[in-house]
Design a protein around this motif. Sequence first.
Motif, PDB file in Angstrom:
ATOM      1  N   ALA A   1       0.854  -1.187   0.000  1.00 42.00           N
ATOM      2  CA  ALA A   1       0.000   0.000   0.000  1.00 42.00           C
ATOM      3  C   ALA A   1       0.885   1.230   0.000  1.00 42.00           C
ATOM      4  O   ALA A   1       1.864   1.294   0.755  1.00 42.00           O
ATOM      5  N   GLU A   2       0.567   2.176  -0.865  1.00 42.18           N
ATOM      6  CA  GLU A   2       1.285   3.451  -0.893  1.00 42.18           C
ATOM      7  C   GLU A   2       0.583   4.422   0.053  1.00 42.18           C
ATOM      8  O   GLU A   2      -0.614   4.288   0.314  1.00 42.18           O
ATOM      9  N   ALA A   3       1.325   5.388   0.567  1.00 39.90           N
ATOM     10  CA  ALA A   3       0.760   6.333   1.528  1.00 39.90           C
ATOM     11  C   ALA A   3      -0.489   7.002   0.950  1.00 39.90           C
ATOM     12  O   ALA A   3      -0.467   7.494  -0.176  1.00 39.90           O
ATOM     13  N   GLY A   4      -1.576   6.981   1.705  1.00 41.52           N
ATOM     14  CA  GLY A   4      -2.805   7.646   1.297  1.00 41.52           C
ATOM     15  C   GLY A   4      -3.723   6.817   0.423  1.00 41.52           C
ATOM     16  O   GLY A   4      -4.813   7.262   0.068  1.00 41.52           O
ATOM     17  N   GLU A   5      -3.310   5.607   0.099  1.00 37.90           N
ATOM     18  CA  GLU A   5      -4.143   4.752  -0.748  1.00 37.90           C
ATOM     19  C   GLU A   5      -5.231   4.053   0.061  1.00 37.90           C
ATOM     20  O   GLU A   5      -5.063   3.799   1.249  1.00 37.90           O
ATOM     21  N   ILE A   6      -6.330   3.692  -0.638  1.00 34.34           N
ATOM     22  CA  ILE A   6      -7.245   2.680  -0.132  1.00 34.34           C
ATOM     23  C   ILE A   6      -7.035   1.448  -1.011  1.00 34.34           C
ATOM     24  O   ILE A   6      -7.292   1.485  -2.213  1.00 34.34           O
ATOM     25  N   VAL A   7      -6.523   0.389  -0.404  1.00 33.09           N
ATOM     26  CA  VAL A   7      -6.254  -0.854  -1.136  1.00 33.09           C
ATOM     27  C   VAL A   7      -7.289  -1.886  -0.704  1.00 33.09           C
ATOM     28  O   VAL A   7      -7.496  -2.097   0.491  1.00 33.09           O
ATOM     29  N   VAL A   8      -7.939  -2.491  -1.693  1.00 37.40           N
ATOM     30  CA  VAL A   8      -9.028  -3.434  -1.413  1.00 37.40           C
ATOM     31  C   VAL A   8      -8.534  -4.859  -1.647  1.00 37.40           C
ATOM     32  O   VAL A   8      -7.880  -5.140  -2.656  1.00 37.40           O
ATOM     33  N   LEU A   9      -8.850  -5.736  -0.710  1.00 39.66           N
ATOM     34  CA  LEU A   9      -8.526  -7.164  -0.854  1.00 39.66           C
ATOM     35  C   LEU A   9      -9.817  -7.925  -1.077  1.00 39.66           C
ATOM     36  O   LEU A   9     -10.666  -7.997  -0.190  1.00 39.66           O
TER      37      LEU A   9
ATOM     38  N   ARG B   1      -0.931   5.038  11.142  1.00 41.71           N
ATOM     39  CA  ARG B   1      -0.573   5.444   9.784  1.00 41.71           C
ATOM     40  C   ARG B   1      -1.303   4.558   8.779  1.00 41.71           C
ATOM     41  O   ARG B   1      -1.629   4.988   7.683  1.00 41.71           O
ATOM     42  N   VAL B   2      -1.503   3.295   9.184  1.00 43.28           N
ATOM     43  CA  VAL B   2      -2.188   2.332   8.322  1.00 43.28           C
ATOM     44  C   VAL B   2      -3.317   1.682   9.116  1.00 43.28           C
ATOM     45  O   VAL B   2      -3.118   1.250  10.252  1.00 43.28           O
ATOM     46  N   LEU B   3      -4.511   1.660   8.507  1.00 38.63           N
ATOM     47  CA  LEU B   3      -5.680   1.052   9.146  1.00 38.63           C
ATOM     48  C   LEU B   3      -6.130  -0.137   8.298  1.00 38.63           C
ATOM     49  O   LEU B   3      -6.415   0.013   7.112  1.00 38.63           O
ATOM     50  N   MET B   4      -6.197  -1.321   8.927  1.00 39.13           N
ATOM     51  CA  MET B   4      -6.659  -2.518   8.218  1.00 39.13           C
ATOM     52  C   MET B   4      -8.029  -2.904   8.766  1.00 39.13           C
ATOM     53  O   MET B   4      -8.221  -2.936   9.985  1.00 39.13           O
ATOM     54  N   LEU B   5      -8.976  -3.172   7.872  1.00 37.16           N
ATOM     55  CA  LEU B   5     -10.335  -3.520   8.305  1.00 37.16           C
ATOM     56  C   LEU B   5     -10.793  -4.795   7.622  1.00 37.16           C
ATOM     57  O   LEU B   5     -10.603  -4.965   6.416  1.00 37.16           O
ATOM     58  N   ASP B   6     -11.428  -5.676   8.411  1.00 33.90           N
ATOM     59  CA  ASP B   6     -11.946  -6.933   7.868  1.00 33.90           C
ATOM     60  C   ASP B   6     -13.464  -6.839   7.740  1.00 33.90           C
ATOM     61  O   ASP B   6     -14.176  -6.886   8.739  1.00 33.90           O
TER      62      ASP B   6
ATOM     63  N   GLY C   1      -5.178  11.348   5.688  1.00 38.78           N
ATOM     64  CA  GLY C   1      -3.813  10.825   5.556  1.00 38.78           C
ATOM     65  C   GLY C   1      -3.575   9.426   6.067  1.00 38.78           C
ATOM     66  O   GLY C   1      -2.440   8.976   6.138  1.00 38.78           O
ATOM     67  N   VAL C   2      -4.646   8.728   6.448  1.00 37.96           N
ATOM     68  CA  VAL C   2      -4.482   7.348   6.911  1.00 37.96           C
ATOM     69  C   VAL C   2      -4.586   6.419   5.701  1.00 37.96           C
ATOM     70  O   VAL C   2      -5.524   6.521   4.915  1.00 37.96           O
ATOM     71  N   THR C   3      -3.621   5.546   5.559  1.00 36.54           N
ATOM     72  CA  THR C   3      -3.642   4.537   4.491  1.00 36.54           C
ATOM     73  C   THR C   3      -4.540   3.385   4.928  1.00 36.54           C
ATOM     74  O   THR C   3      -4.517   2.991   6.099  1.00 36.54           O
ATOM     75  N   ILE C   4      -5.352   2.864   3.993  1.00 37.31           N
ATOM     76  CA  ILE C   4      -6.342   1.851   4.372  1.00 37.31           C
ATOM     77  C   ILE C   4      -6.163   0.578   3.556  1.00 37.31           C
ATOM     78  O   ILE C   4      -6.033   0.612   2.330  1.00 37.31           O
ATOM     79  N   LEU C   5      -6.156  -0.547   4.269  1.00 33.10           N
ATOM     80  CA  LEU C   5      -6.185  -1.874   3.632  1.00 33.10           C
ATOM     81  C   LEU C   5      -7.506  -2.508   4.035  1.00 33.10           C
ATOM     82  O   LEU C   5      -7.752  -2.757   5.215  1.00 33.10           O
ATOM     83  N   LEU C   6      -8.364  -2.723   3.026  1.00 31.02           N
ATOM     84  CA  LEU C   6      -9.759  -3.070   3.276  1.00 31.02           C
ATOM     85  C   LEU C   6     -10.105  -4.430   2.681  1.00 31.02           C
ATOM     86  O   LEU C   6     -10.044  -4.615   1.473  1.00 31.02           O
ATOM     87  N   VAL C   7     -10.479  -5.378   3.545  1.00 29.68           N
ATOM     88  CA  VAL C   7     -10.992  -6.665   3.076  1.00 29.68           C
ATOM     89  C   VAL C   7     -12.506  -6.527   2.976  1.00 29.68           C
ATOM     90  O   VAL C   7     -13.147  -6.062   3.911  1.00 29.68           O
ATOM     91  N   GLU C   8     -13.080  -6.869   1.825  1.00 32.01           N
ATOM     92  CA  GLU C   8     -14.531  -6.709   1.660  1.00 32.01           C
ATOM     93  C   GLU C   8     -15.144  -7.796   0.784  1.00 32.01           C
ATOM     94  O   GLU C   8     -14.561  -8.223  -0.206  1.00 32.01           O
TER      95      GLU C   8
END
Length: 241
Positions: A27-35, A156-161, A186-193
């Motif tokens: 994940a790059e800074a500021g991205e929302i990355v979806v899994l 800095r990075v928030l991961m959500l399931d 400014g929080v980078t997000i890794l999102l499982v959906e």
Amino acid sequence: MSILEVRSLVAGYEPGLAIVKGASVHAEAGEIVVLLGPNGAGKSSLIKAIAGIVPISGGEVWLEGEDITAVPAHQKIRRGLAFVPQTENIFPLMTVAENLAVCGGILPRAEVAGRMDEMFQTFPDLARQRHRAAGSLSGGQRQMLAVARALLVRPRVLMLDEPSAGLSPKLVGEVFANLQAIRERGVTILLVEQNARAALAIGDRAYVLVEGRAAHEAPATGLMDDPLIAELYLGHRKEAS
Ligand SMILES: Nc1ncnc2c1ncn2[C@@H]1O[C@H](COP(=O)(O)OP(=O)(O)O)[C@@H](O)[C@H]1O
Ligand SMILES: [Mg+2]
């Protein structure tokens, strides 16, 4: 340098039985990355392994240029990596305010009240219910509380399931709008959906996880119409029209 980089991660619940089988995501800074990925693909296992909850037996996790692979879960939070599990992400018998206060335990004492006020400004619904038992909130408010708990320590990075699981369409919209606002700050997000359409609407980039590996990576825009995604994710080949 990516803010979060996961290299060939191998992880599982029992020794010798890998569930995550060499997954690489970043994940790059500021991205929302979806899994995305079919049920049982290992999405939850992957983010739990990144969070330090599922044992890692191979590969690496890097956060802001530091190797945090072996850092214990509670220390990962201190380093700026927060995780909101799909279930049991609040203490139902505690009040809303108490739920936030216990998360403030890792902050300097003098900062906790100020951070709680900021969370109540961000989530006015929670402020109105601060003295209610968390277990008596609606499903959407519970998810907001779970997110607010994770944000309290300024990750800095928030991961959500699957934050939208079990919510009505209106509440799904609210939760996702909140995630967009969090990213704006400014929080980078890794999102499982499971809710691929809603997640891709706010996401920048997506991975499709199949059998414990990131089988496909693409920009979020237009991904729902990609025939490869229909095959991998929806489990069937899209008919040519
Ligand atoms: N606590 C656990 N103990 C042992 N196996 C588990 C556990 N949780 C999940 N698994 C197994 O890991 C695999 C992937 O599950 P999971 O990561 O939950 O997938 P997803 O989130 O993509 O649906 C499944 O085969 C599941 O049975
Ligand atoms: Mg899951």
